[in-house]
Design a protein around this motif. Sequence first.
Motif, PDB file in Angstrom:
ATOM      1  N   GLY A   1       0.812  -1.212   0.000  1.00 27.49           N
ATOM      2  CA  GLY A   1       0.000   0.000   0.000  1.00 27.49           C
ATOM      3  C   GLY A   1       0.845   1.262   0.000  1.00 27.49           C
ATOM      4  N   PRO A   2       0.192   2.419  -0.162  1.00 27.66           N
ATOM      5  CA  PRO A   2       0.901   3.696  -0.327  1.00 27.66           C
ATOM      6  C   PRO A   2       1.515   4.224   0.964  1.00 27.66           C
ATOM      7  CG  PRO A   2      -1.462   4.064  -0.277  1.00 27.66           C
ATOM      8  CD  PRO A   2      -1.273   2.573  -0.267  1.00 27.66           C
ATOM      9  N   ARG A   3       2.480   5.104   0.780  1.00 27.43           N
ATOM     10  CA  ARG A   3       3.191   5.745   1.888  1.00 27.43           C
ATOM     11  C   ARG A   3       2.507   7.084   2.200  1.00 27.43           C
ATOM     12  NH1 ARG A   3       8.121   3.500   2.913  1.00 27.43           N
ATOM     13  NH2 ARG A   3       8.940   5.445   3.751  1.00 27.43           N
ATOM     14  N   VAL A   4       1.524   7.026   3.100  1.00 24.54           N
ATOM     15  CA  VAL A   4       0.806   8.228   3.532  1.00 24.54           C
ATOM     16  C   VAL A   4       1.419   8.687   4.845  1.00 24.54           C
ATOM     17  CG1 VAL A   4      -1.425   9.213   4.127  1.00 24.54           C
ATOM     18  CG2 VAL A   4      -1.281   7.373   2.426  1.00 24.54           C
ATOM     19  N   LEU A   5       1.804   9.962   4.896  1.00 22.85           N
ATOM     20  CA  LEU A   5       2.502  10.478   6.082  1.00 22.85           C
ATOM     21  C   LEU A   5       1.584  11.404   6.873  1.00 22.85           C
ATOM     22  CD1 LEU A   5       6.131  11.663   6.403  1.00 22.85           C
ATOM     23  CD2 LEU A   5       4.323  13.214   7.139  1.00 22.85           C
ATOM     24  N   PHE A   6       1.569  11.224   8.196  1.00 20.95           N
ATOM     25  CA  PHE A   6       0.747  12.027   9.100  1.00 20.95           C
ATOM     26  C   PHE A   6       1.640  12.772  10.089  1.00 20.95           C
ATOM     27  CE2 PHE A   6      -1.759   8.420   7.764  1.00 20.95           C
ATOM     28  CZ  PHE A   6      -3.002   8.962   7.468  1.00 20.95           C
ATOM     29  N   PHE A   7       1.355  14.055  10.271  1.00 22.09           N
ATOM     30  CA  PHE A   7       1.954  14.832  11.363  1.00 22.09           C
ATOM     31  C   PHE A   7       0.921  14.871  12.482  1.00 22.09           C
ATOM     32  CE2 PHE A   7       4.180  16.672   7.661  1.00 22.09           C
ATOM     33  CZ  PHE A   7       5.504  16.554   8.087  1.00 22.09           C
ATOM     34  N   SER A   8       1.181  14.179  13.580  1.00 19.53           N
ATOM     35  CA  SER A   8       0.115  14.069  14.578  1.00 19.53           C
ATOM     36  C   SER A   8       0.673  13.807  15.965  1.00 19.53           C
ATOM     37  CB  SER A   8      -0.852  12.948  14.188  1.00 19.53           C
ATOM     38  OG  SER A   8      -0.204  11.699  14.247  1.00 19.53           O
ATOM     39  N   GLY A   9      -0.255  13.609  16.884  1.00 11.19           N
ATOM     40  CA  GLY A   9       0.073  13.282  18.262  1.00 11.19           C
ATOM     41  C   GLY A   9      -1.207  12.879  18.962  1.00 11.19           C
ATOM     42  N   GLY A  10      -1.119  12.495  20.210  1.00 11.89           N
ATOM     43  CA  GLY A  10      -2.326  12.200  20.961  1.00 11.89           C
ATOM     44  C   GLY A  10      -3.073  10.990  20.440  1.00 11.89           C
ATOM     45  N   THR A  11      -4.358  10.924  20.778  1.00  8.92           N
ATOM     46  CA  THR A  11      -5.165   9.742  20.473  1.00  8.92           C
ATOM     47  C   THR A  11      -6.142   9.950  19.321  1.00  8.92           C
ATOM     48  OG1 THR A  11      -6.796  10.429  22.122  1.00  8.92           O
ATOM     49  CG2 THR A  11      -5.030   8.963  22.865  1.00  8.92           C
ATOM     50  N   ALA A  12      -6.189  11.150  18.739  1.00  8.79           N
ATOM     51  CA  ALA A  12      -7.179  11.437  17.707  1.00  8.79           C
ATOM     52  C   ALA A  12      -7.040  10.515  16.503  1.00  8.79           C
ATOM     53  CB  ALA A  12      -7.070  12.898  17.263  1.00  8.79           C
ATOM     54  N   LEU A  13      -5.833  10.028  16.245  1.00  7.26           N
ATOM     55  CA  LEU A  13      -5.605   9.201  15.061  1.00  7.26           C
ATOM     56  C   LEU A  13      -5.601   7.708  15.374  1.00  7.26           C
ATOM     57  CD1 LEU A  13      -5.225  11.215  12.764  1.00  7.26           C
ATOM     58  CD2 LEU A  13      -3.005  10.199  12.317  1.00  7.26           C
ATOM     59  N   THR A  14      -5.948   7.325  16.596  1.00  5.74           N
ATOM     60  CA  THR A  14      -5.886   5.906  16.960  1.00  5.74           C
ATOM     61  C   THR A  14      -6.811   5.060  16.087  1.00  5.74           C
ATOM     62  OG1 THR A  14      -5.285   6.410  19.253  1.00  5.74           O
ATOM     63  CG2 THR A  14      -6.234   4.245  18.819  1.00  5.74           C
ATOM     64  N   GLY A  15      -8.079   5.432  16.013  1.00  4.25           N
ATOM     65  CA  GLY A  15      -9.020   4.666  15.215  1.00  4.25           C
ATOM     66  C   GLY A  15      -8.690   4.703  13.735  1.00  4.25           C
ATOM     67  N   ILE A  16      -8.290   5.874  13.250  1.00 11.50           N
ATOM     68  CA  ILE A  16      -7.907   6.011  11.846  1.00 11.50           C
ATOM     69  C   ILE A  16      -6.718   5.117  11.534  1.00 11.50           C
ATOM     70  CG2 ILE A  16      -6.949   7.633  10.153  1.00 11.50           C
ATOM     71  CD1 ILE A  16      -8.640   9.817  11.533  1.00 11.50           C
ATOM     72  N   SER A  17      -5.752   5.063  12.443  1.00  5.98           N
ATOM     73  CA  SER A  17      -4.552   4.249  12.224  1.00  5.98           C
ATOM     74  C   SER A  17      -4.903   2.773  12.132  1.00  5.98           C
ATOM     75  CB  SER A  17      -3.545   4.483  13.349  1.00  5.98           C
ATOM     76  OG  SER A  17      -3.111   5.828  13.369  1.00  5.98           O
ATOM     77  N   ARG A  18      -5.796   2.310  13.008  1.00  2.00           N
ATOM     78  CA  ARG A  18      -6.194   0.899  12.964  1.00  2.00           C
ATOM     79  C   ARG A  18      -6.899   0.564  11.652  1.00  2.00           C
ATOM     80  NH1 ARG A  18      -8.201   1.231  19.121  1.00  2.00           N
ATOM     81  NH2 ARG A  18      -6.262   0.633  20.153  1.00  2.00           N
ATOM     82  N   THR A  19      -7.774   1.455  11.213  1.00  5.33           N
ATOM     83  CA  THR A  19      -8.453   1.241   9.931  1.00  5.33           C
ATOM     84  C   THR A  19      -7.451   1.259   8.783  1.00  5.33           C
ATOM     85  OG1 THR A  19     -10.478   2.259  10.776  1.00  5.33           O
ATOM     86  CG2 THR A  19     -10.236   2.143   8.383  1.00  5.33           C
ATOM     87  N   LEU A  20      -6.486   2.150   8.875  1.00  8.29           N
ATOM     88  CA  LEU A  20      -5.497   2.314   7.803  1.00  8.29           C
ATOM     89  C   LEU A  20      -4.700   1.039   7.544  1.00  8.29           C
ATOM     90  CD1 LEU A  20      -4.584   4.759   6.028  1.00  8.29           C
ATOM     91  CD2 LEU A  20      -2.758   5.112   7.694  1.00  8.29           C
ATOM     92  N   THR A  21      -4.453   0.252   8.599  1.00  8.37           N
ATOM     93  CA  THR A  21      -3.640  -0.955   8.427  1.00  8.37           C
ATOM     94  C   THR A  21      -4.310  -1.985   7.522  1.00  8.37           C
ATOM     95  OG1 THR A  21      -4.567  -1.969  10.436  1.00  8.37           O
ATOM     96  CG2 THR A  21      -2.550  -0.672  10.681  1.00  8.37           C
ATOM     97  N   ARG A  22      -5.606  -1.860   7.284  1.00  2.68           N
ATOM     98  CA  ARG A  22      -6.287  -2.779   6.365  1.00  2.68           C
ATOM     99  C   ARG A  22      -6.030  -2.421   4.909  1.00  2.68           C
ATOM    100  NH1 ARG A  22     -11.737  -1.430   8.269  1.00  2.68           N
ATOM    101  NH2 ARG A  22     -12.354  -2.333   6.263  1.00  2.68           N
ATOM    102  N   TYR A  23      -5.455  -1.229   4.671  1.00  2.76           N
ATOM    103  CA  TYR A  23      -5.236  -0.758   3.302  1.00  2.76           C
ATOM    104  C   TYR A  23      -3.759  -0.536   2.968  1.00  2.76           C
ATOM    105  CZ  TYR A  23     -10.248   0.079   3.483  1.00  2.76           C
ATOM    106  OH  TYR A  23     -11.605  -0.083   3.619  1.00  2.76           O
ATOM    107  N   THR A  24      -2.954  -0.275   3.972  1.00  2.00           N
ATOM    108  CA  THR A  24      -1.523  -0.091   3.734  1.00  2.00           C
ATOM    109  C   THR A  24      -0.730  -0.406   5.001  1.00  2.00           C
ATOM    110  OG1 THR A  24       0.220   1.474   3.084  1.00  2.00           O
ATOM    111  CG2 THR A  24      -1.647   2.393   4.272  1.00  2.00           C
ATOM    112  N   HIS A  25       0.411  -1.022   4.801  1.00  6.10           N
ATOM    113  CA  HIS A  25       1.339  -1.287   5.897  1.00  6.10           C
ATOM    114  C   HIS A  25       2.545  -0.353   5.816  1.00  6.10           C
ATOM    115  CE1 HIS A  25      -0.273  -5.709   6.222  1.00  6.10           C
ATOM    116  NE2 HIS A  25      -1.162  -4.796   6.561  1.00  6.10           N
TER     117      HIS A  25
END
Length: 426
Positions: free
Chosen positions: A28-52
């Motif tokens: 999968g593609p190399r999508v880069l996030f500038f982030s912190g905290g827990t706001a991206l926790t759910g998004i990150s888990r979903t993302l693993t189904r489409y790209t590693h």
Amino acid sequence: MAEVRVSRTARVPDPLRVRRYHKAPEVGPRVLFFSGGTALTGISRTLTRYTHHSIHLVTPFDSGGSSAKLRDAFSMPAIGDLRSRLMALADDSVLGHPEIYRLFTHRLPAEARPEMLQATLRELAAGRHPLSMAVAEPMRTLICHQLGFLIEAMPAGFDLRGASIGNLIIAGGYLNHHEQLDQIIFLFSKLVHVRGTVRAIINADCHLAVTLEDGRRIIGQHQITGKEVAPLESPIARIQLVEASAKASPKASAKDNTTDSTTERDTHNDGGAIVPVRPALHLNNRQLIDSAELICYPPGSFYSSVIANLLPSGVGRAILANPCPKVYIPNCSPDPEQTGKTLEQLVATLIDTLCADLDVSRNDCPNEHLLNIVLLDSQRGDYPGGVSVPALERMGLTVIDTRLISEQSAPYYDNELLVTALLSLV
């Protein structure tokens, strides 16, 4: 060699593209996030189904919770958000190492007596606790060694109440590896089969400092977010990094008269010196930014999670050098850090922060190479000041207004809808 910028028309969402990623996330593609905290926790888990291969540059400036105890004891960067992102991307299935995942996500009781907590930690470090006994060799010895190193280095009276075992393991590894955070994060990424790359934006012991529009100065990430203390009453006028010697304090100095000089000293009201700093982006992180196929400024605490990542020297230049799409996804529900700011002002702040690294004025700033797209859901989201598409387009931005919030997720973004929309832009 000539450089050619190629553009394409994107369909959002793009079912064919998304299905292709879902079928083979290992490429999968190399999508880069500038982030912190827990706001991206759910998004990150979903993302693993489409790209590693997603890339997460995370702020190490947290000044609250268990991270604060470790920072105070060892003068180190905050690691709680890093550990949280590692776990969000970890393979906790039988194909990964679920026993390590359980160990890393375990917390010591918040109300136990200190001697009981010390005994539990020693059992974990000795490999006699059920959680550490479940980990197979040689990984058990490796993990226990880091905990043992932490125990040896812990100051007397260190408060273990509610401590994250994952944080303690990473802290021990940090101390054991000559205070090199990247090495220990890489090591534990392999242990828990992290499906992506997680790095701290910088390996430095710094605090966040904000100057409010009423002139007051506040030090410390946890004093800014409006989660551990009351929300700010005055809008944020400026944010910067300062030396960790300026301890986080709930008080604010009466007036801020500093400039952007990294050598000027301002006196905090507790008598300490406030020293603005701009640590340089490490070459490894610059290369990660350069390798990204899409760069995302995601939802989350706007100043302490997103903008904080853009403050180190070299971040803006690295983003400018990569011709890939750059997408801002504004918060779709109220963020205490955005008090008094409209969506257009937030976009301007993001661009101005990046331009500051280029040493150019706002009028000369190549906006279109730093931010191209604003992705939002105006029908269902609550954006500060509303959404003025003409105003954003005058800033050189493309606005993609699509369904990102479902009935089940409201008032927040739906992880599946957001991820598929984002991946359609790669």
